[in-house]
Each structure stands twice: as C-alpha cells, then as structure tokens.
Design a protein around this motif. Structure first.
Motif, PDB file in Angstrom:
ATOM      1  N   GLY A 272       1.001  -0.918   0.290  1.00 21.00           N
ATOM      2  CA  GLY A 272       0.022   0.135   0.325  1.00 21.00           C
ATOM      3  C   GLY A 272       1.034   1.417  -0.029  1.00 21.00           C
ATOM      4  O   GLY A 272       2.117   1.482  -0.867  1.00 21.00           O
ATOM      5  N   ASP A 273       0.148   1.661  -0.507  1.00 17.51           N
ATOM      6  CA  ASP A 273       0.815   3.626  -0.677  1.00 17.51           C
ATOM      7  C   ASP A 273       1.155   4.304   1.259  1.00 17.51           C
ATOM      8  O   ASP A 273      -0.690   4.576   1.496  1.00 17.51           O
ATOM      9  CB  ASP A 273       0.276   4.474  -1.582  1.00 17.51           C
ATOM     10  CG  ASP A 273       0.739   5.680  -1.986  1.00 17.51           C
ATOM     11  OD1 ASP A 273       1.367   5.655  -0.863  1.00 17.51           O
ATOM     12  OD2 ASP A 273       0.211   5.956  -3.528  1.00 17.51           O
ATOM     13  N   LEU A 274       1.708   4.886   1.845  1.00 14.06           N
ATOM     14  CA  LEU A 274       1.756   6.136   2.617  1.00 14.06           C
ATOM     15  C   LEU A 274       0.802   6.977   2.148  1.00 14.06           C
ATOM     16  O   LEU A 274       0.749   7.786   3.727  1.00 14.06           O
ATOM     17  CB  LEU A 274       2.928   5.944   3.272  1.00 14.06           C
ATOM     18  CG  LEU A 274       4.002   5.528   4.039  1.00 14.06           C
ATOM     19  CD1 LEU A 274       5.483   5.883   4.057  1.00 14.06           C
ATOM     20  CD2 LEU A 274       3.670   4.385   4.479  1.00 14.06           C
ATOM     21  N   THR A 275       0.646   7.725   0.853  1.00 14.95           N
ATOM     22  CA  THR A 275       0.012   8.946   1.149  1.00 14.95           C
ATOM     23  C   THR A 275      -1.418   8.524   0.811  1.00 14.95           C
ATOM     24  O   THR A 275      -2.301   9.761   1.333  1.00 14.95           O
ATOM     25  CB  THR A 275       0.429   9.124  -0.215  1.00 14.95           C
ATOM     26  OG1 THR A 275      -0.423   8.920  -1.268  1.00 14.95           O
ATOM     27  CG2 THR A 275       1.547   9.564  -0.246  1.00 14.95           C
ATOM     28  N   ASN A 276      -1.621   6.955   1.719  1.00 11.51           N
ATOM     29  CA  ASN A 276      -3.272   6.503   1.261  1.00 11.51           C
ATOM     30  C   ASN A 276      -3.403   6.163   2.869  1.00 11.51           C
ATOM     31  O   ASN A 276      -3.313   5.579   3.643  1.00 11.51           O
ATOM     32  CB  ASN A 276      -3.425   5.325   1.191  1.00 11.51           C
ATOM     33  CG  ASN A 276      -4.864   4.908   1.395  1.00 11.51           C
ATOM     34  OD1 ASN A 276      -5.807   5.594   1.828  1.00 11.51           O
ATOM     35  ND2 ASN A 276      -5.522   3.914   0.721  1.00 11.51           N
ATOM     36  N   HIS A 277      -3.868   7.190   3.881  1.00 13.51           N
ATOM     37  CA  HIS A 277      -3.554   7.686   5.739  1.00 13.51           C
ATOM     38  C   HIS A 277      -4.701   6.291   5.969  1.00 13.51           C
ATOM     39  O   HIS A 277      -4.134   5.698   6.380  1.00 13.51           O
ATOM     40  CB  HIS A 277      -4.319   8.606   6.157  1.00 13.51           C
ATOM     41  CG  HIS A 277      -6.009   9.027   6.006  1.00 13.51           C
ATOM     42  ND1 HIS A 277      -6.672   9.826   5.473  1.00 13.51           N
ATOM     43  CD2 HIS A 277      -6.521   8.636   6.730  1.00 13.51           C
ATOM     44  CE1 HIS A 277      -7.665   9.441   5.155  1.00 13.51           C
ATOM     45  NE2 HIS A 277      -8.393   9.297   6.528  1.00 13.51           N
ATOM     46  N   ARG A 278      -5.475   5.431   4.817  1.00 11.45           N
ATOM     47  CA  ARG A 278      -6.504   4.237   5.670  1.00 11.45           C
ATOM     48  C   ARG A 278      -5.500   3.584   5.511  1.00 11.45           C
ATOM     49  O   ARG A 278      -5.676   2.580   6.786  1.00 11.45           O
ATOM     50  CB  ARG A 278      -7.561   4.469   5.187  1.00 11.45           C
ATOM     51  CG  ARG A 278      -8.336   5.667   4.761  1.00 11.45           C
ATOM     52  CD  ARG A 278     -10.226   5.122   4.098  1.00 11.45           C
ATOM     53  NE  ARG A 278     -11.100   6.384   4.218  1.00 11.45           N
ATOM     54  CZ  ARG A 278     -11.673   7.043   5.009  1.00 11.45           C
ATOM     55  NH1 ARG A 278     -11.551   6.453   6.137  1.00 11.45           N
ATOM     56  NH2 ARG A 278     -12.244   7.402   4.787  1.00 11.45           N
TER      57      ARG A 278
END
Ligand code: USQ
Length: 389
Positions: free
Chosen positions: A73-79
């Motif tokens: 996953g991507d850290l810019t996606n806070h969820r």
C-alpha cells in the motif's frame, strides 16, 4: 521487537528487513513498489534484476524458517497507514518509504511536486497514525546529511547552540539543502520534530550520508536476496556508479572540479546504525538526530581510489570531467560531526582497497547487464525546459 519497515522493497529496506528478521525480531514490511514504476518511467533497471518482494519473503522463509509479514500500500493513503499501524502494533517503525533521488526531483515541476507531496504526505500520515495507534512506538526515520548542505562552519549533530544579543538557545541546525528531494527531508524533519514536541512522540532522524555497497551478510545468502543496486544517473549514488563504470571500461563521470565533499558509509553500516537506533530508543517527546556516516571523501578522492582499484584488477580506468549538471559548491569547507552512533557502539566498515576490489569484482560478474547509456547525466538543475501541455 516488532519492527515495521516502510519501503521494505528498496536498496536499504530489503536488507534491513532481513537483518532484523535474522536477529529474531518480528518483521513487518510495507511497500507500494513505486520505485519499480519510476525505474520503468526513466527506462532504467538495477544491476541485477530483483525478484518480487513476495517471492523473496517466501524464499527467506524457506531458507531460515522465519516469517515476514507483507502489506502492500501507499503511505499517502492515510487509511492504509492507519490500518497497518493498528494491525502491526510496532515497537519500532523504520521509515525509508520516500522518493530518494535528487536528480529525479530536479527533472521538472511535476517530479519536484510529486517528490515533496509524496514524501511529506507519507511522513505526516505516519505521525498521525502513530499518535492514534502506537504513541509509544519509536520512529526511526531516514533523513539525509544533504539537509545541512555545505556550510562554511562545522556541521553539528542536529542542533546548534547560538549566542545572540547576549542570550543563548539550542536550535535545529540551519538547513541549506541542494535539491527539491533534499528539501523534502528538511520539511519532514521539521514535521517530526513538531510531532515530538506537541504529542510526545519519540523519533530518531538518521541524517545519512551517501551509501555505497552491494552486499550485506544476508544478501549474500541467496541470489534471490540481492538488493536493488543502481548505477544509472537517476538513482545511482556516486561510488556505486564509479564501480560499475570501471567494471565495463567506461570513464568515471566526475561532475565539475570534484572537490564536492560528503559523508559516506557502507550499506552494512546502514544496517548497524538503524539497529543501534532501534535498540536504543529516544525518550517520549524527544526528537533525536544522528549524523549517519563513517568517513568523509571528496568525489575526486573516490575517483582516485577507483583508478587504483582498477589498476589492481588489471583495468585502465579513466576519469572524465563533466560539466556539473547540479548547482553545488565544487570546492568548500566540510567538517561534519558524527559521534552519537559511535557512542552507541557503531563499529564501522571503512572504505578499504579490499572493499572497493570486492565491489568491482561483483560488478564485473554482472557486466553484461549494464546499460552504458545510463551513465551520462541527463538531468540539469538549471536550463531544462519544462514541456507544458
Ligand atoms: N557525482 C559525481 N559524479 C556522478 C554522480 C555524482 O561527481 O556520476 C557527485 C555529485 O555532483 C555530488 C556527489 O557526487 O556532489 C554526491 O552525489 P550522489 O548522487 O552520490 O548523492 P546525492 O545526490 O547527494 O544523494 C544520495 C542519495 C540520497 C541521499 C544522499 C545523502 O541518492 O538519497 O540522501 O546521497 S547526502 O549526499 O549526504 O545528502
């Protein structure tokens, strides 16, 4: 310890994951594989093709009987970050998950904006997720010596005490970075420092110098464990580039006068330093800074050492002076303190002739993989024209 490694697919992240797992820690790795996408965008590839992270983790389990947990996953996606931290409940978070190249960030407006949005948003999400789900965890964040730039005074370890108009205070050392990438790390440092001050989080910012090296104890265990080693003009760091250039008989690309002096360290020492920081956490509310390098060299000194190593291997290595594509001082004072990791017990692997010889021998083994078109710098700090839609 339960160790969560953000950016666990990368040049440093994967060897770090194996290091902690080998030491018996419970390792979780997260990555969004963005580096693999940037490689495709730039038309470059690591010296040795790197198997998927899933395959490497399976192979690791088969050889060592140790499990690593993987989350994509991507850290810019806070969820994604919140779910990850809630589930993993880490004691230590080692954060490498950023766009790491100065030239990449200096290509054009889009890559500069991307680098800063990506790096700052990811780190902010990490801080908020720590506050919510694991406020006692220790953040070990990879910063860079490049945050300081090349000031005409000694570089201190994170903080400097200033006397001003008869009063004294200790403040964060002034930053004069040399690229939008290095600036992203400066902004991260301020954000992390702030989160420690207001929420009482604990963090160690590792201001790392330029890393060199191909192997660690664990990467050498199996061909599948080799790490993502770059020699190209975008992601390759200077000594790694020189070694591969020498291995294929191309001249060393020395930018400008070659008096640019930086702190350097072996990839094996990166692992040792991260380990020391992780096992000796900072206090709640403390933002700690370590300057993470073992020796200082000018780029010219490295080129000279490379020429000598080439001679030992029977190669005629030449140096090619190239107009500097960057804006940076080419002759300057440089004296950076780096005692805090030594005090914690760092036992450095210094850059001996034998170390360069062994890197050269490995690079020669993979000579046929090298794309020589990737040596010359193609990104300039000034003068490039942005293509507008
Ligand atoms: N250089 C050359 N020839 C080359 C490549 C680089 O002369 O072929 C020179 C550059 O002009 C520069 C120096 O070598 O003066 C270092 O360049 P580099 O590409 O090895 O390192 P840099 O761009 O500073 O960035 C690298 C990592 C970065 C990390 C940083 C640590 O990519 O992630 O933060 O090293 S530091 O340099 O201490 O800021």
């Amino acid at each position: 310890m339960r160790v969560l490694i953000l950016g666990g697919d990368g040049y440093l992240g994967w060897p770090t994951a194996m290091h902690f797992s080998a030491a018996g820690d419970d390792v979780w790795v997260a990555d969004n594989f963005a580096k693999r996408k940037w490689e495709l965008e730039e038309g470059i590839a690591p010296l040795v093709a790197v198997p998927t992270l899933h395959r490497r983790i399976r192979r690791w389990k088969a050889l060592t009987d140790k499990t690593m947990h993987i989350r994509v996953g991507d850290l810019t996606n806070h969820r994604f970050v919140y779910n990850l931290f809630e589930e993993a409940q880490p004691d230590v978070i080692v954060h490498y998950a950023e766009q790491p190249s100065a030239p990449y960030s200096m290509q054009n407006r889009a890559t500069a904006v991307f680098t800063q949005v990506n790096n700052l948003t990811g780190t902010l999400n990490v801080l908020f997720a720590m506050r919510r789900h694991c406020p006692d965890a220790h953040l070990v964040k990879l910063g860079t010596m490049g945050e300081y730039g090349t000031p005409n005074i000694d570089i201190e370890e994170g903080y400097i005490t200033i006397n001003h108009n008869g009063r004294t205070d200790t403040v964060l050392y002034p930053k004069q970075p040399g690229s939008y990438y290095h600036l992203s790390k400066v902004h991260d440092s301020h954000n992390i420092n702030f989160a420690c001050r207001i929420w009482g989080l604990r963090a160690t910012d590792l201001n790392q110098g330029v890393v060199y090296g191909i192997d660690t104890d664990q990467t050498a265990l199996d061909p599948d464990f080799r790490t993502s080693f770059h020699y190209d003009h975008v992601f390759g760091t200077v000594l790694n580039r020189f070694v591969v250039q020498a291995a294929v008989g191309e001249p060393l690309t020395l930018y400008g006068k070659g008096g640019q002096t930086r702190g350097f360290l072996n990839i094996r020492d990166t692992l040792q330093c991260v380990d020391l920081a992780a096992r000796n956490p900072s206090n709640a509310g403390e933002y700690r800074v370590f300057n993470q390098f073992t020796e200082q060299f000018s780029v010219m000194e490295l080129a000279d050492r490379m020429v000598a190593a080439g001679k030992r291997a029977g190669l005629k290595v030449k140096i090619r002076h190239i107009d500097n594509p960057r804006v940076e001082l080419e002759e300057h004072y440089y004296n950076a303190k780096h005692s805090k990791l030594n005090e914690l017990g760092l036992n450095p692997s210094l850059l001996t002739g034998a170390v360069i010889d062994s890197m050269l021998a490995t690079a020669q083994t993979y000579r046929s993989n090298v794309d020589k078109e990737m040596f010359l710098p193609q990104i300039r700090w000034v003068g490039g024209q942005e293509r507008l839609p």
